[in-house]
Design an enzyme around this catalytic site. Structure first.
Site, mmCIF file in Angstrom:
data_model
loop_
_atom_site.group_PDB
_atom_site.id
_atom_site.type_symbol
_atom_site.label_atom_id
_atom_site.label_comp_id
_atom_site.label_asym_id
_atom_site.label_seq_id
_atom_site.Cartn_x
_atom_site.Cartn_y
_atom_site.Cartn_z
ATOM 1 N N GLY A 1 13.033 10.149 -20.296
ATOM 2 C CA GLY A 1 11.952 9.769 -21.192
ATOM 3 C C GLY A 1 10.676 9.550 -20.404
ATOM 4 O O GLY A 1 10.714 9.383 -19.184
ATOM 5 N N CYS B 1 18.064 10.167 -15.553
ATOM 6 C CA CYS B 1 16.666 9.885 -15.244
ATOM 7 C C CYS B 1 16.204 8.574 -15.888
ATOM 8 O O CYS B 1 16.654 7.523 -15.481
ATOM 9 C CB CYS B 1 15.796 11.081 -15.611
ATOM 10 N N TYR B 2 15.364 8.612 -16.914
ATOM 11 C CA TYR B 2 14.967 7.340 -17.543
ATOM 12 C C TYR B 2 16.206 6.539 -17.936
ATOM 13 O O TYR B 2 16.263 5.320 -17.747
ATOM 14 C CB TYR B 2 14.096 7.602 -18.781
ATOM 15 N N HIS C 1 18.229 15.840 -13.399
ATOM 16 C CA HIS C 1 18.585 16.340 -14.731
ATOM 17 C C HIS C 1 19.707 17.375 -14.653
ATOM 18 O O HIS C 1 19.433 18.559 -14.438
ATOM 19 C CB HIS C 1 17.356 16.975 -15.393
ATOM 20 N N GLU D 1 21.292 18.679 -16.981
ATOM 21 C CA GLU D 1 21.313 19.558 -18.156
ATOM 22 C C GLU D 1 20.466 20.813 -17.998
ATOM 23 O O GLU D 1 20.644 21.773 -18.731
ATOM 24 C CB GLU D 1 20.863 18.777 -19.402
ATOM 25 N N SER E 1 17.638 35.836 -46.315
ATOM 26 C CA SER E 1 16.534 36.584 -45.719
ATOM 27 C C SER E 1 17.054 37.744 -44.889
ATOM 28 O O SER E 1 16.295 38.620 -44.494
ATOM 29 C CB SER E 1 15.719 35.659 -44.823
ATOM 30 N N GLY E 2 18.361 37.725 -44.601
ATOM 31 C CA GLY E 2 18.896 38.738 -43.713
ATOM 32 C C GLY E 2 18.895 38.268 -42.266
ATOM 33 O O GLY E 2 19.484 38.889 -41.405
ATOM 34 N N GLY E 3 18.242 37.142 -41.992
ATOM 35 C CA GLY E 3 18.271 36.562 -40.656
ATOM 36 C C GLY E 3 19.642 35.952 -40.374
ATOM 37 O O GLY E 3 20.473 35.825 -41.272
ATOM 38 N N VAL E 4 19.860 35.586 -39.125
ATOM 39 C CA VAL E 4 21.171 35.092 -38.716
ATOM 40 C C VAL E 4 21.572 33.825 -39.486
ATOM 41 O O VAL E 4 22.677 33.748 -40.035
ATOM 42 C CB VAL E 4 21.189 34.783 -37.193
ATOM 43 N N ASP E 5 20.667 32.859 -39.553
ATOM 44 C CA ASP E 5 21.046 31.572 -40.139
ATOM 45 C C ASP E 5 21.384 31.682 -41.618
ATOM 46 O O ASP E 5 22.417 31.189 -42.069
ATOM 47 C CB ASP E 5 19.929 30.529 -39.949
ATOM 48 N N SER F 1 22.236 34.329 -43.256
ATOM 49 C CA SER F 1 23.413 35.179 -43.468
ATOM 50 C C SER F 1 24.707 34.406 -43.223
ATOM 51 O O SER F 1 25.651 34.497 -44.008
ATOM 52 C CB SER F 1 23.389 36.395 -42.530
ATOM 53 N N LYS G 1 22.050 27.532 -32.362
ATOM 54 C CA LYS G 1 22.000 28.968 -32.678
ATOM 55 C C LYS G 1 23.225 29.747 -32.177
ATOM 56 O O LYS G 1 23.799 30.540 -32.910
ATOM 57 C CB LYS G 1 20.739 29.569 -32.039
HETATM 58 N N1 GLN Z 1 9.335 8.159 -16.785
HETATM 59 C C1 GLN Z 1 10.355 7.985 -15.804
HETATM 60 C C2 GLN Z 1 9.850 8.354 -14.411
HETATM 61 O O1 GLN Z 1 8.754 8.772 -14.265
HETATM 62 C C3 GLN Z 1 11.549 8.855 -16.174
HETATM 63 C C4 GLN Z 1 11.217 10.314 -16.147
HETATM 64 C C5 GLN Z 1 12.270 11.159 -16.796
HETATM 65 O O2 GLN Z 1 13.156 10.695 -17.482
HETATM 66 N N2 GLN Z 1 12.165 12.462 -16.607
HETATM 67 O O3 GLN Z 1 10.548 8.182 -13.432
#
Ligand code: GLN
Length: 514
Positions: free
Chosen positions: A55, A82-83, A169, A171, A223-227, A229, A370
């Site tokens: 965050g 992180c945060y 991170h 992710e 609409s024929g789009g994926v969602d 359909s 998706k």
């Molecule tokens: N704001 C916090 C920092 O600057 C956390 C950042 C984040 O979660 N990417 O360290």
């Protein structure tokens, strides 16, 4: 059936959806909730694990987003990212401060591979950092299990309480072994079985729809789009002829697209539903005559779409349910799933019809990403070309014909686009690029064909690679493919005498030209 759930508590980070995705890639269902959600409510979801996101705030600032420390003593494993990591340390008695060296980008860390979170991870591994604050000392009970040259605590664990904190991170794909770390958390630490599969989803969804709709009637704008359909197929499997699908052909579809959709959903297709194809081409062309402003064109197409749909709905009379192909990113972007700002209120072009008589909206794909929607589509036997279809804008070719839209121009861009897609596919590049199409520019240029002067239109070819459709790069299509497509387009499509390739990425351009 109770399904295993991991809850992501959203503190406003940029990557919250990615976290949920990675968890689901492990075969575990995952939901994003705001950090404001009370611990009681979280407990009621009976999660197998909780993940706190990153965050923008500093956790030591007064009024910064926080959570009830009770969360850490529910006996449920928690991973702070992180945060989320900083907050966990701060609440449990560690120290978090402004770092004198902020870290941003790819950073190598040294990890303790004895730590469950890092099982099978290389002792030195590259990860993605983005922080200004740092954890100076971990909270009592925690062991440091990763460091970087500037981060004394790149990760910490309290294996007793099953609490984990990572400064980086996992992710994002730049964290080379991030998926393994998330899998370690979800499967090893939380003990999830990882059996959330799309066949089970489809079975459960069909049963739920049947129960909910009973003998009622439902109406779906296809609409024929994926969602839309996939949503229609789920509904059709569940309630058959109680469902009516209205397919508005606005005359701005790709070549043969209307027939493709009709082949699947129409009377000759395999589903027994009421399929209505409305040929509204002329109405749309009429409304668009003389209009050149892109936003105005979008608005006209969106509004006309709703009008046509409403007229058809009126003929059917009152229905109980209106089916929408809303998917999870739409939900999150509407600000309902987490903390992210409202990006769009709902995803259908032009919004909801005001004059359709229905009791409730039904959104069978609301919890899916998706790629999961596509998996359900394949599971239900939809043809691959419909399921894997690239994104197509609601206003269709209306925004791929720069300037005024006319039936002649629609024909030109349809033909050129079909050739471009065919050549890309033939060369095996359809799996390498994420979106590719032709647009008709509003430029006419001088050419020479058969010794005769021409003054005709120029086509722009586009192909981009992207992983998230928020940013994109122009694809480096081999010259031979470009040349082949160019020569076919100028030879086969009347009134085209020049072809351009768009080399711009997003930003600064957008994927669509208008
Ligand atoms: N704001 C916090 C920092 O600057 C956390 C950042 C984040 O979660 N990417 O360290």
């Amino acid at each position: 059936m109770k399904r295993e759930t991991v809850v992501v508590l959203d503190f406003g980070g940029q990557y919250n959806q990615l976290i949920a995705r990675r968890v689901r890639e492990c075969g575990v269902y995952c939901e994003i909730h705001s950090y404001r959600t009370e611990p009681e409510k979280i407990k009621a979801l009976q999660p197998k694990g909780i993940i706190l996101t990153g965050g923008p705030n500093s956790c030591y600032d007064p009024g910064a987003p926080s959570c009830d420390p009770a969360l850490f003593s529910l006996g449920i494993p928690v991973l702070g990212i992180c945060y989320g990591a900083q907050l966990m340390m701060n609440l449990l008695g560690g120290t978090v401060e402004r770092a004198c060296m902020r870290e941003y980008g790819r950073i190598e860390i040294a990890v303790d591979t004895e730590c469950e979170l890092f099982a099978g991870v290389s002792p030195r591994t590259v990860c993605w950092m983005s922080h200004n604050d740092y954890i100076r000392t971990p909270a009592p009970g925690f062991q440091i299990c990763a460091v970087s040259s500037h981060c004394p605590v790149a990760a910490a664990e309290d294996s007793e309480r099953r609490l984990y904190a990572v400064q980086f991170h996992p992710e994002v794909l730049h964290t080379a072994e991030g998926s393994r770390m998330i899998a370690n958390f979800v499967l090893r630490i939380c003990g999830c079985a990882g059996d959330w599969k799309m066949d089970a989803f489809a079975r459960e969804a069909i049963a739920q729809i049947r129960e909910k709709v009973g003998s009622g009637k439902a109406l779906c704008a296809l609409s024929g789009g994926v969602d839309s359909s996939v949503a229609a197929v789920l509904m059709a499997r569940a309630i058959g002829t109680q469902l009516t699908c209205v397919f508005v052909d606005h005359g701005l579809l790709r070549k043969d697209e209307g027939d493709d959709v009709e082949a699947v959903f129409g009377p000759a297709g395999e589903y027994d539903l009421n399929f209505i194809r409305v040929d509204a081409k002329d109405r749309f062309y009429e409304k668009l005559r003389g209009v050149t402003d892109p936003e105005k064109k979008r608005r006209i197409i969106g509004e006309e779409f709703i009008r046509v749909f409403e007229e058809e709905a009126k003929k059917i009379g009152a229905v109980d349910y209106l089916v929408q192909g809303t998917i999870y990113p739409d939900v999150v972007e509407s600000g309902m799933g987490g903390e992210s700002a409202v990006i769009k209120s709902h995803h259908n072009v032009g919004g909801l019809p005001a004059n359709v008589d229905f009791r409730e909206i039904i959104e069978p794909l609301r919890t899916l990403f998706k790629d999961e929607v596509r998996a359900v589509g394949m599971e239900l036997g939809l043809p691959r070309h419909l399921v894997m279809r690239q994104p197509f804008p609601g206003p269709g070719l209306g925004v791929r014909i720069l300037g005024e839209v006319t039936p002649e121009k629609v024909h030109m861009v349809q033909e050129a686009d079909a050739i471009w897609r065919e050549e890309i596919a033939r060369a095996g590049w359809d799996e390498k690029v994420n979106q590719y199409f032709a647009a008709l520019t509003d430029i006419r240029t001088v050419g020479v064909m058969g010794d005769e002067r021409t003054y005709d239109y120029a086509i722009a070819l586009r192909a981009v690679t992207t992983s998230d459709f928020m940013t994109a790069e122009s694809a480096q299509i081999p010259w031979e493919i470009l040349q082949k497509a160019t020569s076919r387009i100028v030879n086969e499509v009347p009134h085209i005498n020049r072809v351009f390739y768009d080399c711009t990425g997003k930003p600064p351009a957008t994927v669509e030209l208008e």
